[in-house]
Design a protein around this motif. Structure first.
Motif, PDB file in Angstrom:
ATOM      1  N   ARG A 102       0.836  -1.217   0.000  1.00  0.00           N
ATOM      2  CA  ARG A 102       0.000   0.000   0.000  1.00  0.00           C
ATOM      3  C   ARG A 102       0.860   1.252   0.000  1.00  0.00           C
ATOM      4  O   ARG A 102       0.673   2.139  -0.828  1.00  0.00           O
ATOM      5  CB  ARG A 102      -0.922  -0.002   1.227  1.00  0.00           C
ATOM      6  N   THR A 103       1.816   1.335   0.934  1.00  0.00           N
ATOM      7  CA  THR A 103       2.555   2.589   1.076  1.00  0.00           C
ATOM      8  C   THR A 103       3.571   2.807  -0.037  1.00  0.00           C
ATOM      9  O   THR A 103       3.978   3.949  -0.285  1.00  0.00           O
ATOM     10  CB  THR A 103       3.276   2.650   2.438  1.00  0.00           C
ATOM     11  N   SER A 104       3.985   1.748  -0.737  1.00  0.00           N
ATOM     12  CA  SER A 104       4.904   1.909  -1.865  1.00  0.00           C
ATOM     13  C   SER A 104       4.175   2.310  -3.140  1.00  0.00           C
ATOM     14  O   SER A 104       4.816   2.593  -4.156  1.00  0.00           O
ATOM     15  CB  SER A 104       5.678   0.616  -2.119  1.00  0.00           C
ATOM     16  N   ASP A 105       2.833   2.311  -3.107  1.00  0.00           N
ATOM     17  CA  ASP A 105       2.021   2.658  -4.282  1.00  0.00           C
ATOM     18  C   ASP A 105       2.279   1.714  -5.447  1.00  0.00           C
ATOM     19  O   ASP A 105       2.177   2.108  -6.626  1.00  0.00           O
ATOM     20  CB  ASP A 105       2.270   4.105  -4.726  1.00  0.00           C
ATOM     21  N   ALA A 106       2.617   0.456  -5.147  1.00  0.00           N
ATOM     22  CA  ALA A 106       2.927  -0.498  -6.213  1.00  0.00           C
ATOM     23  C   ALA A 106       1.757  -0.613  -7.187  1.00  0.00           C
ATOM     24  O   ALA A 106       0.622  -0.874  -6.786  1.00  0.00           O
ATOM     25  CB  ALA A 106       3.244  -1.863  -5.612  1.00  0.00           C
ATOM     26  N   GLN A 107       2.054  -0.423  -8.461  1.00  0.00           N
ATOM     27  CA  GLN A 107       1.040  -0.565  -9.506  1.00  0.00           C
ATOM     28  C   GLN A 107       1.018  -1.970 -10.084  1.00  0.00           C
ATOM     29  O   GLN A 107       0.003  -2.433 -10.598  1.00  0.00           O
ATOM     30  CB  GLN A 107       1.317   0.447 -10.623  1.00  0.00           C
ATOM     31  N   ILE A 108       2.172  -2.612 -10.027  1.00  0.00           N
ATOM     32  CA  ILE A 108       2.312  -3.962 -10.548  1.00  0.00           C
ATOM     33  C   ILE A 108       3.185  -4.731  -9.562  1.00  0.00           C
ATOM     34  O   ILE A 108       4.148  -4.181  -9.024  1.00  0.00           O
ATOM     35  CB  ILE A 108       2.930  -3.927 -11.961  1.00  0.00           C
ATOM     36  N   LEU A 109       2.822  -5.964  -9.297  1.00  0.00           N
ATOM     37  CA  LEU A 109       3.575  -6.807  -8.360  1.00  0.00           C
ATOM     38  C   LEU A 109       4.053  -8.038  -9.103  1.00  0.00           C
ATOM     39  O   LEU A 109       3.254  -8.764  -9.704  1.00  0.00           O
ATOM     40  CB  LEU A 109       2.708  -7.207  -7.173  1.00  0.00           C
ATOM     41  N   ILE A 110       5.363  -8.270  -9.088  1.00  0.00           N
ATOM     42  CA  ILE A 110       5.981  -9.422  -9.738  1.00  0.00           C
ATOM     43  C   ILE A 110       6.607 -10.279  -8.652  1.00  0.00           C
ATOM     44  O   ILE A 110       7.296  -9.754  -7.766  1.00  0.00           O
ATOM     45  CB  ILE A 110       7.063  -8.975 -10.744  1.00  0.00           C
ATOM     46  N   GLY A 111       6.389 -11.596  -8.712  1.00  0.00           N
ATOM     47  CA  GLY A 111       6.974 -12.404  -7.649  1.00  0.00           C
ATOM     48  C   GLY A 111       6.854 -13.889  -7.865  1.00  0.00           C
ATOM     49  O   GLY A 111       6.438 -14.372  -8.928  1.00  0.00           O
ATOM     50  N   VAL A 112       7.238 -14.613  -6.834  1.00  0.00           N
ATOM     51  CA  VAL A 112       7.135 -16.067  -6.832  1.00  0.00           C
ATOM     52  C   VAL A 112       5.916 -16.464  -6.006  1.00  0.00           C
ATOM     53  O   VAL A 112       5.442 -15.699  -5.172  1.00  0.00           O
ATOM     54  CB  VAL A 112       8.403 -16.722  -6.250  1.00  0.00           C
ATOM     55  N   ARG A 113       5.458 -17.660  -6.240  1.00  0.00           N
ATOM     56  CA  ARG A 113       4.308 -18.141  -5.467  1.00  0.00           C
ATOM     57  C   ARG A 113       4.744 -18.779  -4.161  1.00  0.00           C
ATOM     58  O   ARG A 113       4.061 -18.631  -3.134  1.00  0.00           O
ATOM     59  CB  ARG A 113       3.498 -19.141  -6.289  1.00  0.00           C
ATOM     60  N   ARG A 114       5.876 -19.459  -4.193  1.00  0.00           N
ATOM     61  CA  ARG A 114       6.323 -20.173  -2.993  1.00  0.00           C
ATOM     62  C   ARG A 114       7.814 -19.971  -2.795  1.00  0.00           C
ATOM     63  O   ARG A 114       8.580 -19.912  -3.752  1.00  0.00           O
ATOM     64  CB  ARG A 114       6.031 -21.681  -3.096  1.00  0.00           C
ATOM     65  N   PHE A 115       8.211 -19.882  -1.532  1.00  0.00           N
ATOM     66  CA  PHE A 115       9.622 -19.868  -1.164  1.00  0.00           C
ATOM     67  C   PHE A 115       9.735 -20.349   0.265  1.00  0.00           C
ATOM     68  O   PHE A 115       9.057 -19.824   1.162  1.00  0.00           O
ATOM     69  CB  PHE A 115      10.223 -18.464  -1.302  1.00  0.00           C
ATOM     70  N   LEU A 116      10.583 -21.355   0.475  1.00  0.00           N
ATOM     71  CA  LEU A 116      10.728 -21.989   1.781  1.00  0.00           C
ATOM     72  C   LEU A 116       9.348 -22.399   2.303  1.00  0.00           C
ATOM     73  O   LEU A 116       8.627 -23.108   1.621  1.00  0.00           O
ATOM     74  CB  LEU A 116      11.464 -21.057   2.745  1.00  0.00           C
ATOM     75  N   ARG A 117       8.945 -21.910   3.477  1.00  0.00           N
ATOM     76  CA  ARG A 117       7.649 -22.316   4.034  1.00  0.00           C
ATOM     77  C   ARG A 117       6.517 -21.373   3.636  1.00  0.00           C
ATOM     78  O   ARG A 117       5.394 -21.525   4.107  1.00  0.00           O
ATOM     79  CB  ARG A 117       7.735 -22.387   5.562  1.00  0.00           C
ATOM     80  N   HIS A 118       6.809 -20.400   2.791  1.00  0.00           N
ATOM     81  CA  HIS A 118       5.815 -19.382   2.463  1.00  0.00           C
ATOM     82  C   HIS A 118       5.022 -19.753   1.215  1.00  0.00           C
ATOM     83  O   HIS A 118       5.586 -20.180   0.207  1.00  0.00           O
ATOM     84  CB  HIS A 118       6.498 -18.033   2.226  1.00  0.00           C
ATOM     85  N   ASP A 119       3.721 -19.576   1.296  1.00  0.00           N
ATOM     86  CA  ASP A 119       2.831 -19.641   0.135  1.00  0.00           C
ATOM     87  C   ASP A 119       2.291 -18.224  -0.039  1.00  0.00           C
ATOM     88  O   ASP A 119       1.386 -17.800   0.674  1.00  0.00           O
ATOM     89  CB  ASP A 119       1.693 -20.634   0.388  1.00  0.00           C
ATOM     90  N   TYR A 120       2.877 -17.482  -0.975  1.00  0.00           N
ATOM     91  CA  TYR A 120       2.525 -16.071  -1.100  1.00  0.00           C
ATOM     92  C   TYR A 120       1.141 -15.863  -1.698  1.00  0.00           C
ATOM     93  O   TYR A 120       0.550 -14.793  -1.512  1.00  0.00           O
ATOM     94  CB  TYR A 120       3.598 -15.327  -1.896  1.00  0.00           C
ATOM     95  N   ALA A 121       0.613 -16.863  -2.390  1.00  0.00           N
ATOM     96  CA  ALA A 121      -0.773 -16.749  -2.842  1.00  0.00           C
ATOM     97  C   ALA A 121      -1.700 -16.635  -1.640  1.00  0.00           C
ATOM     98  O   ALA A 121      -2.591 -15.783  -1.590  1.00  0.00           O
ATOM     99  CB  ALA A 121      -1.151 -17.954  -3.706  1.00  0.00           C
ATOM    100  N   ASP A 122      -1.459 -17.495  -0.655  1.00  0.00           N
ATOM    101  CA  ASP A 122      -2.257 -17.438   0.566  1.00  0.00           C
ATOM    102  C   ASP A 122      -1.980 -16.165   1.347  1.00  0.00           C
ATOM    103  O   ASP A 122      -2.900 -15.489   1.823  1.00  0.00           O
ATOM    104  CB  ASP A 122      -1.950 -18.670   1.430  1.00  0.00           C
ATOM    105  N   GLU A 123      -0.702 -15.808   1.469  1.00  0.00           N
ATOM    106  CA  GLU A 123      -0.354 -14.648   2.294  1.00  0.00           C
ATOM    107  C   GLU A 123      -0.815 -13.335   1.670  1.00  0.00           C
ATOM    108  O   GLU A 123      -1.202 -12.404   2.380  1.00  0.00           O
ATOM    109  CB  GLU A 123       1.154 -14.655   2.562  1.00  0.00           C
ATOM    110  N   LEU A 124      -0.808 -13.263   0.347  1.00  0.00           N
ATOM    111  CA  LEU A 124      -1.301 -12.045  -0.302  1.00  0.00           C
ATOM    112  C   LEU A 124      -2.816 -11.902  -0.161  1.00  0.00           C
ATOM    113  O   LEU A 124      -3.327 -10.791   0.035  1.00  0.00           O
ATOM    114  CB  LEU A 124      -0.911 -12.033  -1.782  1.00  0.00           C
TER     115      LEU A 124
END
Length: 551
Positions: A102-124
Motif C-alpha cells: 500500500r505505502t509503496s504505491d505499487a502498480q504492478i507486483l511481480i513475484g514467486v508463489r512459494r519460497f521456503l515455508r511461504h505460500d505467497y498466494a495465501d499470504e497475499l
C-alpha cells in the motif's frame, strides 16, 4: 555521456559491463548459469514487457521474490526503464506485506508463489482483503488502491494473478516496444531519477521507505567494490537477502566489476556449502550465522580461510595478518547506501585509530552535532552524526523532506560518533530506539506494539542486548496480563504472524510493573532495562505472579 566520465545511471553502467564482459558468467544458480549477454537479453525482454504494460519512468513496481534469476531480471529491468522498484521482504507476514504494497504505491507486483515455508498466494490474499474475490483484470483494492496486476511464476488456480510468462510474452507481440524504443527510454533515464525503495525499520513503529537514486546505483557500487577488494575474477555469494540494502549493494558491486553472482537455492547452510564447493566461490558476503557457516565448512574439509568473508584472518597489502582491533569497523546504513565511513579491508589502521570506522566514503559529508542543540561539536567530541551528499538517499518515500533533512540538507542518523581531526569516525552508540541485529535495523517500538497486542501481555518493553555474532539481539521484558502464564516460546509463536522472523525477540523475561526501571519523570531507562533482562533467569511466570504484576 563523456566517455571519460564514469556511468551515472544504471542503464549506462549495465551497458558498459555487458559490452566489456558479455560472455562472462553473470549469475550462477543451482540449475542455471547466465552470462552477462543472456542477463542483458532477459532484462531487456522484461523491460519491454513492462513498457508494453504501461510502465515507464516513475512507475511503481513491487518485487516479491528471493535472490535469483527472477529477482535480478525484474530489478534490472525496472532500473533500465527508470521505474521505481520496491523489493519486498520474503520474510514479511501478511500485515507487513499489506503495509509495504500500500505505502509503496505499487502498480504492478511481480513475484514467486512459494519460497521456503511461504505460500505467497495465501499470504497475499490474507494481506489484501478482496484480492481473492477478483479476477485477473485490473485490480481495484481499497487496501492497495494503486495495485492493478499481480504476476507470479506460478499462477495456476489463482483468478487474481497471471503468470510471469504471460507478462514476458507482451514483449513479443507485433506492436510491442522494440530494442530501439527501449534504448531511447534508457537514454532518458537521468542521474537525478529515483531508482529503488528499500524498507527498513524506522524510529516509529512503522517501517520507513528509503529511496535511492540512479546516481547512487551507478556510482556507489564501484567505489564499495574497491573497499572490499572485489574484482571481476571473483565468484561472490551474497547471503544477505536482496530486499535488504546489504543484499542490493552486494549484487550491484558484483555487477560493477563484471564479476559473477552465485545464489544458493535456499539459505540452508548445506545448500550454501554445496554451491560454494561446486562453483568455487571466492567471496562470501555474510554478517549473520558466520560462525555456524565457518564451522560447517571446516567440518566438510572446505578451506574456509581461502574464501574471503568466511571468517579467516584479514591480511594487509603485504600479506601480513591484521589483528581484529586494527581493522576498520565499517559504519553505514540503508540511508547511506551501505558504508559511509570505511577503510579498505586490507588496510591496517594507523596508530591511535584502533576501533575506528574509517573516513568518509565517496564524497559523503559528515558532521557531528550536539543532539540537544544541533550545534556542531569540535573534532574528537561525541555527538550525533549527520550526513549529506555522496550516495545518501534522496529521501524517505512520501515523507516531506523537511521532516527528514535539516534546513541545510543534512540527514540526522541517530548514531552517536566522534570524528577525530584526521577524519576517522568512532561509533559511540545510538540516540534513538533502533536495534541493529544481523545487519538489519529493528524498531523496538514496532516490536513492543506487536507484543502489546497479544492478550497475554499487559506491558512489554524491548531493548537490545549485545551479541558477539549478531551485534545486538532483540530482547523483551514482559508484564503478563492478569490470570495468564505466557511462555517465551508461546509469545514468539504468536508473533510470527505479526513480525518478520528477525524482529522476534530472542530473549523474553517476565517481570512485574514495579520492576520497570524508570527515571523520576517516568521514562524507561533502556540501559537499566537491558541489565535487568540480562540478570534474569528463565523461570516461567505463574498465573498468580502475572495477576499480581498487572495489578
Amino acid at each position: 555521456m563523456d566517455e571519460s566520465e564514469p556511468a551515472s545511471t544504471f542503464p549506462q553502467l549495465f551497458a558498459e559491463i555487458v559490452a566489456a564482459r558479455g560472455e562472462r558468467d553473470a549469475l550462477i544458480l543451482a540449475n542455471a548459469t547466465l552470462t552477462y549477454r543472456e542477463l542483458d537479453e532477459r532484462s531487456a525482454r522484461m523491460a519491454r514487457a513492462l513498457l508494453a504494460s504501461g510502465m515507464g519512468k516513475g512507475a511503481r513496481i513491487g518485487l516479491l521474490a528471493p535472490d535469483g534469476a527472477l529477482w535480478l531480471t525484474a530489478f534490472y529491468a525496472a532500473l533500465r526503464i527508470g521505474a521505481l522498484v520496491t523489493p519486498i521482504s520474503t520474510l514479511a507476514p501478511p500485515p507487513e506485506l499489506a503495509q509495504i504494497i500500500r505505502t509503496s504505491d505499487a502498480q504492478i507486483l511481480i513475484g514467486v508463489r512459494r519460497f521456503l515455508r511461504h505460500d505467497y498466494a495465501d499470504e497475499l490474499t490474507r494481506a489484501l482483503p478482496g484480492l481473492g474475490e477478483g479476477g485477473a483484470g485490473a485490480l481495484r483494492l481499497l487496501g492497495a488502491p494503486h495495485l492493478r496486476s499481480v504476476w507470479l511464476d506460478d499462477a495456476a488456480g489463482l483468478p487474481w494473478a497471471r503468470p510471469v510468462e504471460d507478462l514476458l510474452a507482451r514483449a513479443d507481440a507485433p506492436d510491442a516496444p522494440d530494442a530501439a524504443l527501449l534504448a531511447a527510454v534508457e537514454r532518458e533515464v537521468s542521474p537525478g531519477d529515483d531508482a529503488f525503495v528499500v524498507y527498513t525499520s524506522g524510529s516509529t513503529a512503522a517501517p520507513k521507505a528509503v529511496v535511492h537514486g540512479q546516481w547512487a546505483v551507478a556510482r556507489q557500487p564501484p567505489v564499495l567494490a574497491r573497499y572490499f577488494l572485489l574484482t571481476g575474477a571473483d565468484r561472490t555469494m551474497p547471503l544477505l537477502p536482496a530486499f535488504w540494502m546489504g543484499g542490493i549493494a552486494a549484487a550491484l558491486q558484483v555487477l560493477s566489476t563484471g564479476g559473477t553472482l552465485v545464489y544458493p537455492p535456499s539459505p540452508d547452510i548445506e545448500d550454501v556449502l554445496d554451491m560454494v564447493e561446486r562453483h568455487k566461490v571466492t567471496y562470501v558476503v555474510v554478517w549473520h550465522l558466520l560462525a555456524k557457516l565457518r564451522a560447517a565448512a571446516l567440518a566438510r574439509g572446505i578451506d574456509a580461510d581461502g574464501i574471503r568473508g568466511m571468517g579467516g584472518p584479514s591480511r594487509d597489502e603485504h600479506g601480513w595478518i591484521i589483528p581484529p582491533r586494527l581493522r576498520a569497523s565499517l559504519l553505514g546504513m540503508s540511508e547511506s547506501f551501505a558504508p559511509h565511513s570505511a577503510e579498505p579491508v586490507d588496510r591496517r589502521m594507523p596508530d591511535g585509530k584502533a576501533g575506528a570506522s574509517g573516513r568518509a566514503v565517496n564524497g559523503i559529508e559528515r558532521r557531528v552535532v550536539d543532539p540537544e542543540t544541533g550545534a556542531e561539536v569540535p573534532a574528537g567530541q561525541v555527538g550525533e552524526l549527520q550526513l549529506r551528499g555522496g550516495a545518501l538517499m534522496t529521501g524517505l518515500y512520501k515523507v516531506d523532506r523537511r521532516e527528514v533533512f535539516t534546513p541545510d540538507g543534512f540527514y540526522p542518523t541517530n548514531d552517536l560518533v566522534r570524528i577525530d581531526a584526521d577524519g576517522y569516525a568512532f561509533f559511540a552508540g545510538r540516540t534513538g530506539d533502533m536495534i541493529k541485529t544481523n545487519s538489519a535495523n529493528v524498531s523496538r517500538l514496532e516490536v513492543e506494539a506487536a507484543l502489546n497486542a497479544l492478550p497475554q501481555v499487559a506491558l512489554s518493553l524491548v531493548a537490545p542486548l549485545p551479541d558477539p555474532e549478531s551485534g545486538e539481539v532483540v530482547a523483551a521484558a514482559v508484564v503478563p496480563a492478569p490470570g495468564t502464564a505466557p511462555t517465551e516460546d508461546g509469545l514468539r509463536t504468536a508473533l510470527r504472524d505479526r513480525l518478520s522472523s528477525f524482529k522476534i525477540p530472542r530473549r523474553i523475561v517476565f517481570i512485574a510493573h514495579d520492576d520497570v526501571p524508570r527515571t523520576a519523570t517516568g521514562k524507561v531507562r533502556l540501559f537499566d532495562l537491558a541489565e535487568l533482562i540480562t540478570s534474569r533467569g528463565r523461570p516461567e511466570p505463574s498465573p498468580e505472579r502475572g495477576a499480581s504484576a498487572a495489578g
